[in-house]
Each structure stands twice: as C-alpha cells, then as structure tokens.
Design an enzyme around this catalytic site. Structure first.
Site, mmCIF file in Angstrom:
data_model
loop_
_atom_site.group_PDB
_atom_site.id
_atom_site.type_symbol
_atom_site.label_atom_id
_atom_site.label_comp_id
_atom_site.label_asym_id
_atom_site.label_seq_id
_atom_site.Cartn_x
_atom_site.Cartn_y
_atom_site.Cartn_z
ATOM 1 N N THR A 121 0.864 -1.187 0.000
ATOM 2 C CA THR A 121 0.000 0.000 0.000
ATOM 3 C C THR A 121 0.891 1.224 0.000
ATOM 4 O O THR A 121 1.961 1.205 0.604
ATOM 5 C CB THR A 121 -0.945 0.058 1.219
ATOM 6 O OG1 THR A 121 -1.722 1.273 1.136
ATOM 7 C CG2 THR A 121 -0.208 0.057 2.542
ATOM 8 N N ARG A 125 -2.098 6.444 5.538
ATOM 9 C CA ARG A 125 -3.227 6.186 6.440
ATOM 10 C C ARG A 125 -3.400 4.694 6.704
ATOM 11 O O ARG A 125 -3.526 4.259 7.855
ATOM 12 C CB ARG A 125 -4.494 6.758 5.785
ATOM 13 C CG ARG A 125 -5.791 6.432 6.466
ATOM 14 C CD ARG A 125 -6.960 6.913 5.606
ATOM 15 N NE ARG A 125 -7.018 6.243 4.311
ATOM 16 C CZ ARG A 125 -7.539 5.045 4.091
ATOM 17 N NH1 ARG A 125 -8.058 4.370 5.090
ATOM 18 N NH2 ARG A 125 -7.537 4.519 2.886
ATOM 19 N N ARG A 126 -3.371 3.898 5.637
ATOM 20 C CA ARG A 126 -3.537 2.445 5.821
ATOM 21 C C ARG A 126 -2.338 1.860 6.555
ATOM 22 O O ARG A 126 -2.490 1.074 7.488
ATOM 23 C CB ARG A 126 -3.674 1.768 4.450
ATOM 24 C CG ARG A 126 -4.992 2.084 3.786
ATOM 25 C CD ARG A 126 -5.049 1.563 2.347
ATOM 26 N NE ARG A 126 -6.302 1.946 1.717
ATOM 27 C CZ ARG A 126 -6.434 2.206 0.422
ATOM 28 N NH1 ARG A 126 -5.395 2.142 -0.394
ATOM 29 N NH2 ARG A 126 -7.620 2.545 -0.059
ATOM 30 N N ARG A 143 2.648 1.046 -6.451
ATOM 31 C CA ARG A 143 2.112 2.193 -7.202
ATOM 32 C C ARG A 143 1.421 1.747 -8.476
ATOM 33 O O ARG A 143 1.449 0.576 -8.843
ATOM 34 C CB ARG A 143 3.246 3.182 -7.534
ATOM 35 C CG ARG A 143 3.986 3.648 -6.303
ATOM 36 C CD ARG A 143 4.399 5.119 -6.371
ATOM 37 N NE ARG A 143 5.000 5.498 -5.091
ATOM 38 C CZ ARG A 143 4.368 6.203 -4.165
ATOM 39 N NH1 ARG A 143 3.141 6.650 -4.379
ATOM 40 N NH2 ARG A 143 4.956 6.497 -3.028
ATOM 41 N N GLY A 144 0.813 2.698 -9.153
ATOM 42 C CA GLY A 144 0.144 2.408 -10.412
ATOM 43 C C GLY A 144 -1.365 2.327 -10.236
ATOM 44 O O GLY A 144 -1.862 2.362 -9.117
HETATM 45 C C1 DPM Z 1 -5.969 8.718 -2.072
HETATM 46 C C2 DPM Z 1 -5.339 7.656 -1.412
HETATM 47 C C3 DPM Z 1 -5.343 6.572 -2.320
HETATM 48 C C4 DPM Z 1 -5.998 7.018 -3.521
HETATM 49 C C5 DPM Z 1 -4.778 7.702 -0.025
HETATM 50 C C6 DPM Z 1 -5.566 6.879 1.006
HETATM 51 C C7 DPM Z 1 -4.759 5.223 -2.079
HETATM 52 C C8 DPM Z 1 -3.304 5.174 -2.484
HETATM 53 C C9 DPM Z 1 -2.721 3.808 -2.349
HETATM 54 C C10 DPM Z 1 -6.207 10.067 -1.557
HETATM 55 N N1 DPM Z 1 -6.320 8.329 -3.342
HETATM 56 O O1 DPM Z 1 -6.574 6.228 0.724
HETATM 57 O O2 DPM Z 1 -5.145 6.868 2.195
HETATM 58 O O3 DPM Z 1 -3.417 2.810 -2.109
HETATM 59 O O4 DPM Z 1 -1.493 3.713 -2.514
HETATM 60 C C11 DPM Z 1 -7.777 6.052 -5.058
HETATM 61 C C12 DPM Z 1 -8.515 4.847 -5.151
HETATM 62 C C13 DPM Z 1 -9.861 5.213 -5.367
HETATM 63 C C14 DPM Z 1 -9.890 6.601 -5.415
HETATM 64 C C15 DPM Z 1 -7.974 3.471 -5.066
HETATM 65 C C16 DPM Z 1 -7.870 2.931 -3.643
HETATM 66 C C17 DPM Z 1 -11.066 4.317 -5.572
HETATM 67 C C18 DPM Z 1 -11.998 4.277 -4.378
HETATM 68 C C19 DPM Z 1 -12.869 5.508 -4.151
HETATM 69 C C20 DPM Z 1 -6.272 6.249 -4.800
HETATM 70 N N2 DPM Z 1 -8.614 7.078 -5.265
HETATM 71 O O5 DPM Z 1 -7.844 3.671 -2.647
HETATM 72 O O6 DPM Z 1 -7.801 1.675 -3.527
HETATM 73 O O7 DPM Z 1 -13.560 5.993 -5.064
HETATM 74 O O8 DPM Z 1 -12.864 5.993 -3.011
#
Ligand code: DPM
Length: 325
Positions: A121, A125-126, A143-144
């Site tokens: 990840t 936050r996670r 990433r990606g």
């Molecule tokens: C943001 C974060 C991530 C996304 C940071 C977070 C995840 C990055 C990662 C602000 N945007 O969540 O703490 O996993 O490295 C993103 C996703 C979605 C929107 C994919 C995901 C889809 C889900 C939605 C990337 N942005 O988080 O798995 O519509 O909320």
C-alpha cells in the site's frame, strides 16, 4: 453547444471529461448513464484526456473544453480552485478498505499471514493503522492504477497481499478478489472514500441544476463533515488522517483520527451533531442549508478538539518523515 439529431431536433451537448484509466472510465460512464436516464434529450459526449492529474482536469474545465468531470471524492482537495465547485456527491459505495490476497495465500487474513509477510500500500493512512494493529507484518509501497497493482500482486512474489478501497474493486468488477473488508477498529477509511463527485464550473447554473439531482443527501452530509475535518487539520490527500461517519436517528456522528507514520502515536475522537458559505467546495441547494452548516461545523469542531490535543505536531512530524523518505 447544440447537437442536431437526424430528425432535426436540436438538443444540448454536455461534454464530460475523464481520465483514461479503466476505473476513471467506469466511474464516468456510471454518471453519464444516470444523466442519460434523467435527461434523455441531452446529448452526452465523453472526452478522454491523456494528461493525468486533477489540476489538468481543472484546466480542461476552465478552458471550456468540458462541462463536468467525475472524480473519486477522496482525490479532490478540500479547497477547489476558484470558480469550481462539486455539483453532486453520489450515493457512497462501501467506504471501507479491503484486503486482496496473493492467490497463494487464499484463506488467510492479515492476522494469520506469516511473520514478515509484505503488504502493499502507498497509503500512509492504511500503513499507519495496520502497522499498529498487525505488528508482525511489513508494509511496502505499491504504485500504479488498479490494473497494474493487481498484476504486480498476482504475477510476482513481492507482496503477500495488498490493501485497496472496496469501492474501487467493486466498480472494476473485482469484488470476488476481496478476502476481508477491514472493520473500523482495524482501519478507518479516507475522507470521501467510496463517493463519486461531479466537478463543474460554479457559474454554470444550468449544469449545476442538472447534476444536483444526483446528490445523495446522507452522503453529502457525511462527506461535508469529513472534508471540513480534513481541511481544518490542513491535511492534504496524502496524510495519515482517517475517518468514520454514521447517520443514526437523524444524528450525524463523525469519528476522526490522526496517526504518526508507524501508528504508535495517534489521536482519535468522536462527536455527534443534529444531522441536517461554499461548504468545502460542495454546492447542494436542495439539501437544507442548516444541515450542511451543522455538518461542516461538526468537522471543524472535531478537528479543533484533535488540534487541542496535539494533532498538528503528529501530522507535522509524519509529513516531514514522509517527505524525507
Ligand atoms: C488517495 C489515497 C489513495 C488514492 C490515499 C488513502 C490510495 C493510495 C494507495 C487520496 N487516493 O486512501 O489513504 O493505495 O497507494 C484512489 C482509489 C480510489 C480513489 C484506489 C484505492 C477508488 C476508491 C474511491 C487512490 N482514489 O484507494 O484503492 O472511489 O474511493
């Protein structure tokens, strides 16, 4: 911008901008489908833009190339550039995070994965929450876009599992890859996670009116409170800040937390408010304005409570450490 049908009928053309990733397209199509149902006479045109990034999309909006852009709300800053507003926040999907296992680990959970298993990840936050809760695991960046991540997980041996938003997986049709949905005790979600937002030009009254019917009142109030909380903390979209909101008996409850990068230091509080300005960039004229005010105030008050307990220091250190990685 008008379109002449074969029968001579003239209808308005609405141009919707989208990024080119599969998730962006699916999200954009779902909003376009709703608009088509609601306004059969409008001619929708989807414009895929190769240039990535929200800033570029805003530029696309400002140059009148498109009328609206669909975003994951969690990727939108809590303050939009002047002249733009969120004209609709759609009903939220499951906002929680999900565990996606490497096929070799079928049947396992974060708890039962072996010592030193690597979890993918890039979310601070996670990682912060899960490091604290599952100290036997290791966390590494991945990433990606979603397609790339799934591929990296399945086709290599680098990761035992990855953590993704359940909402994105569901939209991609990959719900069957979810092994566990994380409970708030294990991992609270990001501000706005799981909700789609429609960004428009603030002065386009017709477009605003048109998309405003897509607003889901409960989601709007929850997300206003969450975004007000994040804005007051001065958190961007990549800080270790997490939330959980609920509407129960007409009361809006907001739980918010901030974490140090390894999760060892954290602050978490819950507040409630009767659930009912430009509010963190959202325009929702049909949702009672006092309800939106109260949601916004709830977010700010919870942030002030955490700030009074030292949230600023935790976030400043987390930011500095992350920037120096
Ligand atoms: C943001 C974060 C991530 C996304 C940071 C977070 C995840 C990055 C990662 C602000 N945007 O969540 O703490 O996993 O490295 C993103 C996703 C979605 C929107 C994919 C995901 C889809 C889900 C939605 C990337 N942005 O988080 O798995 O519509 O909320």
């Amino acid at each position: 911008f008008f379109w002449q049908e074969g029968n001579g009928k003239v209808s308005r053309v609405i141009r919707i901008g989208t990024r080119k990733s599969q998730l962006a397209r699916i999200q954009t199509d779902s909003v376009a489908d709703r608009l088509k149902e609601l306004y059969p006479d409008v001619h929708l045109e989807i414009v895929a833009m190769s240039t990535i990034g929200d800033k570029i999309l805003d530029t696309a909006l400002s140059k009148v190339r498109v009328d609206l852009v669909v975003h994951s709300l969690k990727d939108l800053p809590t303050t939009l550039p002047p002249g733009f507003t969120i004209g609709a926040v759609l009903k939220r999907e499951n906002p929680h995070d999900a565990v996606v296992l490497h096929p070799n680990n079928a049947g396992k959970t974060l708890e039962t994965l072996p010592e030193k298993s690597v979890i993918g990840t890039s979310s601070l936050r996670r990682a912060a929450q899960l490091k604290k809760r599952f100290p036997h695991l290791e966390f590494r960046d991945i990433r990606g876009n979603l397609n790339t991540r799934l591929k990296k997980l399945d086709e290599k041996q680098d990761f035992a599992a990855i953590i993704l938003a359940a909402a994105g997986l569901k939209r991609m049709g990959w719900e069957n890859r979810i092994s566990t949905i994380l409970e708030p005790e294990d991992c609270m979600y990001a501000v706005g996670q799981g909700a789609l937002a429609v960004e428009v030009r603030a002065r386009d009254a017709d477009i605003l009116e048109m998309v405003s019917v897509l607003h889901d009142p409960e989601t709007v109030l929850r997300c206003i409170a969450e975004r007000a909380f994040l804005r007051r903390l001065e958190g961007g979209c990549s800080v270790p800040v997490a939330v959980h909101t609920q509407v129960k008996d007409s009361q809006l409850y907001l739980t918010g937390a901030v974490y140090s990068l390894d999760g060892s230091d954290s602050l978490k509080e819950t507040m409630g408010s009767a659930a009912q300005v430009q509010r963190v960039g959202v325009t929702a004229s049909k949702i009672p304005s006092d309800a939106q005010d109260r949601a916004e105030r709830l977010g700010m008050e919870l942030a002030d409570l955490l700030l009074s307990k030292g949230a600023k220091e935790i976030l400043t250190v987390a930011r500095q450490l992350n920037d120096s990685r």
